[in-house]
Design a protein around this motif. Structure first.
Motif, PDB file in Angstrom:
ATOM      1  N   SER A 179       0.836  -1.212   0.000  1.00 36.57           N
ATOM      2  CA  SER A 179       0.000   0.000   0.000  1.00 36.57           C
ATOM      3  C   SER A 179       0.864   1.253   0.000  1.00 36.57           C
ATOM      4  CB  SER A 179      -0.920   0.009   1.220  1.00 36.57           C
ATOM      5  OG  SER A 179      -1.873  -1.033   1.127  1.00 36.57           O
ATOM      6  N   THR A 180       1.931   1.225   0.793  1.00 42.05           N
ATOM      7  CA  THR A 180       2.839   2.369   0.841  1.00 42.05           C
ATOM      8  C   THR A 180       3.405   2.646  -0.551  1.00 42.05           C
ATOM      9  OG1 THR A 180       3.428   1.832   3.119  1.00 42.05           O
ATOM     10  CG2 THR A 180       4.956   3.247   1.912  1.00 42.05           C
ATOM     11  N   LEU A 181       3.836   1.584  -1.208  1.00 38.75           N
ATOM     12  CA  LEU A 181       4.395   1.762  -2.553  1.00 38.75           C
ATOM     13  C   LEU A 181       3.347   2.231  -3.541  1.00 38.75           C
ATOM     14  CD1 LEU A 181       6.811  -1.172  -3.375  1.00 38.75           C
ATOM     15  CD2 LEU A 181       7.351   1.236  -3.007  1.00 38.75           C
ATOM     16  N   ASP A 182       2.140   1.724  -3.400  1.00 38.17           N
ATOM     17  CA  ASP A 182       1.094   2.138  -4.340  1.00 38.17           C
ATOM     18  C   ASP A 182       0.774   3.622  -4.160  1.00 38.17           C
ATOM     19  OD1 ASP A 182      -0.427   0.985  -6.524  1.00 38.17           O
ATOM     20  OD2 ASP A 182      -2.225   1.433  -5.345  1.00 38.17           O
ATOM     21  N   HIS A 183       0.827   4.096  -2.912  1.00 34.16           N
ATOM     22  CA  HIS A 183       0.693   5.544  -2.682  1.00 34.16           C
ATOM     23  C   HIS A 183       1.860   6.301  -3.316  1.00 34.16           C
ATOM     24  CE1 HIS A 183      -2.788   6.017  -0.056  1.00 34.16           C
ATOM     25  NE2 HIS A 183      -2.418   4.929   0.595  1.00 34.16           N
ATOM     26  N   LEU A 184       3.066   5.909  -2.962  1.00 31.42           N
ATOM     27  CA  LEU A 184       4.247   6.691  -3.381  1.00 31.42           C
ATOM     28  C   LEU A 184       4.389   6.716  -4.902  1.00 31.42           C
ATOM     29  CD1 LEU A 184       6.908   5.562  -0.726  1.00 31.42           C
ATOM     30  CD2 LEU A 184       5.596   7.697  -0.746  1.00 31.42           C
TER      31      LEU A 184
END
Lengths: 451, 451
Positions: B120-125
């Motif tokens: 999820s963090t990567l999908d945000h960033l």
């Protein structure tokens, strides 16, 4: 410069880390915590200010003690949502050259073999700029999310952390010899098999056997941060930590903690100078004292008591929603090493206190110390802390992102430099070399003897 | 353009992914795999070539079957050292706008609650550019490094993967409603508690209860890649995968696999067009056929038989060091879905083969398909595969990094564009929208029903 002041920014991959409510300030960028530009702009700013590091706190789980639910935390954004801290680092490394990165990772839930590879990967990609803040967690909500009914007992968590560290020390320091990797295109040999070995661990919590998957990185073991303040936590810090993050309301209170920490290090066969101690600090600076006071009044008007209460409740395990405003509240345990709790725990040792006390003391920077004034006054305050508390520097809390740090870099850093309290340029090499003079851990550190 | 050709680069955070020995080519940058610039330069190159994605393979453990040790693997750098793939992505995202990132992560060893937050963090960033290649592992050395005596049985690993996916689906799709996050500075409300809920899972392998720590990201569930080719793997792909990576020696052989995959998807209540199939492919292009042939001869002179044997041995579980050159070797199982094994497994089904056969067939691109020629010939070859194999595109293997991909982008991409086989610009939005038209999974995908 006898003892140069070290500076970290204290951040978290979340909308509201502390001083809950400030994310809603019109000039705050905190609501963009989930965008790369929030972090790359921050990293560039910190490097402009010659900051030693960006310290990324983290917490697994959600603050669901207040009112028995996560409602207040969710509404106020008090450390929820909270994204992974480690994934911010490669992008920030890409736009900086010297800034260090302290990353929190939890030994109660990560797998040592995988975490070791992740830190080694980062240490390679950043060319040795990585530190690890070792935490053991303090929330039952995290335990439940990881499939356990509750978390382990406090001291057991530290025993497990000891065991975890033995595994990663073996992988980082003892699997690949310094001369294992040749990269010899002519001979077509990448590594020398006789200089790489499996490590084995058969501990009470972790058992494994294997090669480290990563070749030696510039620092091998990342710089080790720790922040525990319990008796058991202090022993752990004395044995393992290179940098310690403490919270203290006053220089005198901090000095006591620092003395206990350095004693714990000596007890473990290490030296006073093996520890760098950072005190949590909030700073509000203006071109004049009046400007700084106006800024504080403005910031304070955004403080969200519900978010603060949700955070305190989880950190202390007490549901304040069930207390009347003037009802006495009993002894408070500071589970989370939360600076906001310092005065409360102190007070609770001294006698009864109430929810009204708690709310009255809510302000910018939590109940941690705040230095406010014009640039000279702020420099005075920081210098006083350095001298009286025997600390090495500060973790500067997030207030209004990134305005507060921008103010600090623009107004305070030049004054510190003029006074000879702060460096005028970065040292060379990996983070540990910048902090301690050597890229590798000294022989007296337990990591070097873990093999 | 009826069915535009999709392109991924197929890479790994290691010195030698396949075609072992090529890292030692004087022009190869592979030995710099541990530096940020290797990856940021690659990402910029791929985006210049309008590649859809960079696919990052990974393997936990070391190839220690050949000769009963990791010696050959270490000497040749055959997928050891190997760093974490996920940590490359933020830096590459920082220098690109559209390129997608397929990241391999292993459900046998990761914790679903933590892995869900990382994706999820990567999908945000990345603003929705992330895909997950779901793997279950195939090495006992990884199991031992994770504290288990051996890995679990093949089909059990897929059962566990099913259970793992249920947990992460619940977290990604069902914990936060679309309208949960307000970011309302005026009202000082970040999230609406009534629109966020704990999810619970009580499966055979994983049990948990908790909120997802991340707010909804652009894609929520990352685009799901899978590459299993066993009967059980095929069923898993039919149920879950959106993109599948296959290996085939010929278009006809690939077509059979594609037909089985699409049938498996229909069987699971999904549609033919819910799957994008990528075939592994090596390409050597020159301005003339002669130039391409010279390049192949040059590259081939670097192939390292020992590295190839170490890789094959681990992928098949057979220690070829114990075989004479002309001794027949029995049936070979392709545990690793390794393109290099395709011809060997085919041959072993047909009859006896020897180590001499194996070495004789060692070449650039492993034993996977290789298309070689001038730009028109390469375009012909790719177009033929697209037409005959019913595939959607290719995973282009690393040969000489980054020269081979640079050649492809400069020489082949314009020809594909002229022929109307390849896009002339990126579509807008997240990776799933570029591939399937929508940023979110369709209702018929099991993730949407996992709540």
């Amino acid at each position: 410069m006898a003892r140069p002041m070290l500076l970290n920014a204290f951040e978290m991959n979340t909308v509201s880390q502390s001083s809950h409510g400030l994310w809603a300030h019109p000039r705050s960028r905190a609501a963009d915590y989930n965008r790369l530009s929030y972090w790359t702009d921050l990293a560039r700013l910190l490097e402009r200010g010659l900051f030693d590091g960006l310290f990324l706190a983290d917490v697994l789980g959600v603050y669901d003690v207040y009112g028995g639910s996560a409602e207040a935390a969710l509404r106020s954004g008090a450390q929820i949502p909270i994204n992974d801290p480690m994934l911010l680092v490669p992008a920030m490394a890409q736009v900086t050259q010297h800034l260090g990165f302290g990353i929190t990772a939890n030994v109660s839930y990560e797998a040592p073999f995988l975490l070791a590879r992740r830190f080694s990967t980062l240490d390679h990609l950043t060319e040795g700029r990585v530190a690890w803040n070792v935490v053991t967690g303090f929330l039952d909500s995290a335990a439940r999310a990881m499939g356990r009914p509750t978390q382990r007992e406090h001291d057991t968590r530290y025993d497990m952390a000891d065991d975890f560290l033995q595994v990663v020390y073996k992988l980082w320091e003892h699997s690949w010899a310094d001369d294992a990797v040749l990269r010899d295109k002519g001979a077509r040999v990448f590594s020398r098999p006789d200089r790489v070995r499996e490590v084995a661990h058969d501990g009470p919590y972790f058992q494994m056997r294997g090669l480290h998957l990563s070749e030696p990185s510039p620092q091998r073991t990342p710089v080790l941060f720790q922040a525990g303040s319990s008796t058991r936590g202090l022993r752990f810090a004395g044995e393992h930590a290179e940098c310690v993050f403490i919270n203290g309301r006053s220089p005198a209170g901090a000095a006591e903690k620092v003395a206990r920490l350095r004693a714990a290090a000596r007890q473990a066969g290490r030296r006073d100078e093996d520890l760098r101690v950072f005190a949590g600090m909030s700073v509000i600076v203006g071109r004049s004292q009046a400007e700084a006071e106006d800024k504080l009044a403005d910031y304070r008007s955004y403080i969200d008591p519900e978010g603060e209460l949700a955070h305190f409740a989880a950190s202390t395990g007490i549901d304040y929603a069930r207390h009347g405003l003037d009802e006495p509240i009993g002894f408070v345990q500071n589970n989370a090493n939360n600076s906001a709790l310092e005065s409360i725990t102190t007070r609770s040792r001294e006698g009864a206190w109430t929810k009204r006390d708690l709310i009255a003391r809510m302000s910018v920077g939590g109940r941690g110390p705040l230095i406010l004034g014009d640039p000279q006054q702020v420099a005075d305050g920081l210098a006083q802390w350095m001298a009286e508390a025997d600390i090495d520097g500060f973790n500067l809390t997030r207030l209004v992102a990134h305005e507060s740090l921008e103010d600090f870099v623009t107004l305070v850093v030049p004054v510190l430099q003029e006074r000879g309290l702060y460096k005028r340029g970065y040292g060379e090499g990996p983070l540990r070399r910048k902090l301690f003079g050597e890229a590798r851990l000294p022989d007296r550190h337990p990591a070097r003897r873990a093999g």
